[in-house]
Design a protein around this motif. Structure first.
Motif, short mmCIF file in Angstrom:
data_model
loop_
_atom_site.label_atom_id
_atom_site.label_comp_id
_atom_site.label_asym_id
_atom_site.label_seq_id
_atom_site.Cartn_x
_atom_site.Cartn_y
_atom_site.Cartn_z
N GLU A 214 -3.78 -27.46 -58.78
CA GLU A 214 -3.12 -28.48 -57.97
C GLU A 214 -1.61 -28.49 -58.21
O GLU A 214 -0.82 -28.63 -57.27
N LYS A 215 -1.20 -28.34 -59.44
CA LYS A 215 0.22 -28.33 -59.77
C LYS A 215 0.95 -27.20 -59.04
O LYS A 215 2.06 -27.37 -58.54
N ILE A 216 0.30 -26.06 -58.94
CA ILE A 216 0.90 -24.91 -58.25
C ILE A 216 0.89 -25.12 -56.74
O ILE A 216 1.89 -24.87 -56.05
N LEU A 217 -0.24 -25.61 -56.21
CA LEU A 217 -0.36 -25.79 -54.77
C LEU A 217 0.63 -26.81 -54.22
O LEU A 217 1.04 -26.75 -53.06
N ARG A 218 1.03 -27.76 -55.06
CA ARG A 218 1.96 -28.82 -54.62
C ARG A 218 3.43 -28.43 -54.80
O ARG A 218 4.31 -29.15 -54.34
N ASP A 219 3.70 -27.31 -55.45
CA ASP A 219 5.07 -26.94 -55.81
C ASP A 219 5.80 -26.34 -54.60
O ASP A 219 5.61 -25.17 -54.25
N ASN A 220 6.66 -27.14 -53.98
CA ASN A 220 7.41 -26.68 -52.80
C ASN A 220 8.54 -25.71 -53.15
O ASN A 220 9.18 -25.16 -52.26
N GLU A 221 8.78 -25.54 -54.45
CA GLU A 221 9.81 -24.59 -54.87
C GLU A 221 9.29 -23.15 -54.86
O GLU A 221 10.06 -22.20 -54.87
N LEU A 222 7.96 -22.99 -54.87
CA LEU A 222 7.37 -21.66 -54.86
C LEU A 222 7.39 -21.07 -53.45
O LEU A 222 7.34 -21.80 -52.46
N GLU A 226 3.40 -16.83 -53.33
CA GLU A 226 3.08 -17.16 -54.72
C GLU A 226 1.97 -18.21 -54.79
O GLU A 226 1.06 -18.12 -55.63
N THR A 227 2.05 -19.18 -53.90
CA THR A 227 1.02 -20.21 -53.84
C THR A 227 -0.32 -19.61 -53.44
O THR A 227 -1.36 -19.92 -54.03
N ILE A 228 -0.30 -18.74 -52.45
CA ILE A 228 -1.53 -18.12 -51.96
C ILE A 228 -2.15 -17.23 -53.04
O ILE A 228 -3.38 -17.23 -53.24
N LYS A 229 -1.32 -16.51 -53.78
CA LYS A 229 -1.83 -15.66 -54.86
C LYS A 229 -2.50 -16.50 -55.94
O LYS A 229 -3.59 -16.16 -56.44
N ALA A 230 -1.88 -17.62 -56.29
CA ALA A 230 -2.47 -18.50 -57.31
C ALA A 230 -3.82 -19.03 -56.85
O ALA A 230 -4.77 -19.11 -57.64
N PHE A 231 -3.92 -19.37 -55.56
CA PHE A 231 -5.19 -19.85 -55.02
C PHE A 231 -6.25 -18.75 -55.11
O PHE A 231 -7.38 -18.98 -55.57
N ASN A 232 -5.90 -17.54 -54.67
CA ASN A 232 -6.86 -16.43 -54.68
C ASN A 232 -7.27 -16.05 -56.11
O ASN A 232 -8.43 -15.71 -56.35
N ASP A 233 -6.32 -16.11 -57.03
CA ASP A 233 -6.66 -15.78 -58.42
C ASP A 233 -7.69 -16.76 -58.99
O ASP A 233 -8.56 -16.37 -59.77
N ILE A 243 -10.21 -28.05 -52.87
CA ILE A 243 -8.93 -28.40 -53.48
C ILE A 243 -8.68 -29.90 -53.33
O ILE A 243 -9.43 -30.59 -52.64
N GLY A 244 -7.62 -30.37 -53.95
CA GLY A 244 -7.23 -31.78 -53.84
C GLY A 244 -6.55 -32.06 -52.52
O GLY A 244 -6.96 -31.56 -51.47
N SER A 245 -5.49 -32.83 -52.54
CA SER A 245 -4.82 -33.30 -51.33
C SER A 245 -4.35 -32.16 -50.43
O SER A 245 -3.65 -31.24 -50.86
N GLY A 246 -4.74 -32.23 -49.15
CA GLY A 246 -4.21 -31.28 -48.18
C GLY A 246 -2.79 -31.65 -47.79
O GLY A 246 -1.96 -30.79 -47.53
N PHE A 247 -2.50 -32.95 -47.76
CA PHE A 247 -1.19 -33.43 -47.36
C PHE A 247 -0.10 -32.98 -48.31
O PHE A 247 1.05 -32.75 -47.90
N LYS A 248 -0.42 -32.83 -49.59
CA LYS A 248 0.60 -32.50 -50.58
C LYS A 248 0.73 -30.99 -50.86
O LYS A 248 1.41 -30.58 -51.80
N LEU A 249 0.07 -30.17 -50.04
CA LEU A 249 0.19 -28.72 -50.20
C LEU A 249 1.62 -28.25 -49.94
O LEU A 249 2.36 -28.88 -49.19
#
Length: 431
Positions: A214-222, A226-233, A243-249
């Motif tokens: 969740e911390k990675i998926l919410r990081d708008n600096e990435l 990078e976000t997609i890779k973290a999800f797939n990993d 996953i958690g909040s869709g709004f905060k992706l």
């Protein structure tokens, strides 16, 4: 920009044969004459090409995804907040699902926060951090499986038209939670008498290390990749990812597809209601909206004189004066709460001819009947119509909020729609 796309024009006429196709057909005829055994191969090739042609010209149906289109992996997310933020969540989650080759499972439309005094099957929810958000998603699934009435986003958004209008969305696919749960039970529950449905959901709804992810998926600096890779990993190998909040992706993910639902094409039953209401309204009405804090409670005897209300209402009245609105012009007022109209009349000294949605449906049986025919909570139907009618106004003004940000996501959506009102008017005209 996404809102500059022109809807695709579809025709029933076959595409003219290309030179390449002509040459291929000649070769096939020569083979059939020379080698009779090749006939079966050519017939198989024809059947495959026919199915591929169908695939390239067919858009995924929301409620029942055809087998030829169906992706083998799914994404579920936690839904929360107000209606417009729920649309934002679909934007972001559908882009993540497309980027990871998954079908997005659409959650229920939740009650708009601030109307908790009315009992809903699917109540308003505030944001939860993982893993509590994951637990809520599983509760959604169990509730749907128990047969609870399901308010669907497909009642509001014409997803099939949306996909046709935007070629960049073609990799996206959606399925409602009830249809998904039917598939889930068909696959996992049959022959699993020893396990309860809750146990099977716990087993197959995979969230991995949800807090870290969740911390990675919410990081708008990435960057989006990078976000997609973290999800797939973390979740890539699992059929059902949660996953958690869709709004905060990460907002950069929908940017990959230029994905937006702020100017979504409404379903036909909403278009029919709008068509009827526009017959009751003056052609060039003014739209006005004021955003009041959810669950606002003021002293009833001095409600309109409270500092929290006087400031935004004064702002709204000043804006109406700036565009020279006269008593003869109709001002359509978005009605977040019944007292909004009362306060505008009082604070403007009854300067304007103010109309709200209840003024229309309470005096027109056809409008009321059409609204009752939509399988959503009444307050949701009113909210959606308010947003659409404000965006269709000749001129639109809105008050600054006296709390939080200066403009709400609800108002941002209206402004975006208003700048493209002709597109919606065309849909209404052709319904």
């Amino acid at each position: 920009k996404d809102d500059e796309h022109v809807p695709l024009q579809h025709s029933n006429k076959a595409n003219p044969p290309t030179k390449k196709k002509f040459v291929c057909n000649v070769v096939k005829i020569i083979l059939m004459i020379s080698f009779p055994s090749a006939i079966m191969i050519i017939r198989a090739s024809f059947l495959i090409n026919t199915e591929l042609d169908k695939l390239s010209n067919t858009y995924i149906t929301v409620n029942h995804i055809a087998t030829i289109h169906q992706k083998q992996k799914f994404l579920l997310y936690f839904n929360h907040a107000g209606f417009t933020n729920q649309l934002r969540a679909i934007e972001r989650a559908s882009a993540l699902a497309a980027a990871t080759n998954r079908t997005l499972v659409l959650p229920p439309v939740l009650q708009h926060c601030g109307t908790e005094n009315i009992k809903y099957d699917w109540a308003c929810s505030s944001a939860h951090r993982c893993p509590q958000a994951i637990k809520e998603v599983k509760k959604y699934a169990l509730k749907v499986a128990s047969g609870a009435r399901f308010p669907s986003f497909t009642e509001v958004v014409d997803f099939d038209l949306l996909l046709r209008q935007h070629p960049s969305y073609k990799s996206m696919s959606f399925i409602d939670l009830p249809a998904f749960m039917t598939m889930f039970e068909e696959k996992y529950v049959k022959g699993q008498n020893a396990s309860t449905l809750a146990e099977l959901i716990d087993l197959h709804f995979y969230s991995g290390d949800s807090t870290a992810l969740e911390k990675i998926l919410r990081d708008n600096e990435l960057y989006a990749n990078e976000t997609i890779k973290a999800f797939n990993d973390e979740l890539g190998d699992n059929e059902i990812a949660v996953i958690g909040s869709g709004f905060k992706l990460n907002r950069k993910i929908p940017a990959m597809y230029n994905m937006t639902l702020m100017n979504y094409p409404p379903q036909k039953h909403f278009l029919k209601i709008l068509k009827r209401i526009l017959q009751l309204m003056p052609t060039n009405y003014i739209g006005a909206h004021i955003r009041i804090r959810d669950r606002y409670e003021g002293k009833s005897e001095m409600l309109c004189q409270s500092a929290e209300l006087v400031e935004p209402f004064t702002d709204l009245i000043n804006q109406l004066k700036m565009i020279n609105v006269t008593k003869n012009e109709t001002v359509y007022l978005g009605l977040q709460a019944p007292f909004v109209k009362v306060c505008l009349v009082e604070l403007s000294n009854d300067e304007y001819k103010i109309v709200s949605l209840p003024d229309l449906f309470n005096h027109d049986n056809e409008t009321h009947s059409l609204m009752n025919g939509i399988n959503l909570e009444w307050e949701t139907v009113v909210l959606v119509l308010d947003q659409l009618l404000l965006s269709l106004s000749k001129q639109y003004v809105q008050a600054k909020m006296s709390f939080g940000a200066s403009i709400s996501t609800f108002q941002k959506s209206i402004k975006k729609r208003h700048s493209h009102r002709q597109e919606l008017l065309s849909l209404i005209e052709n319904v």
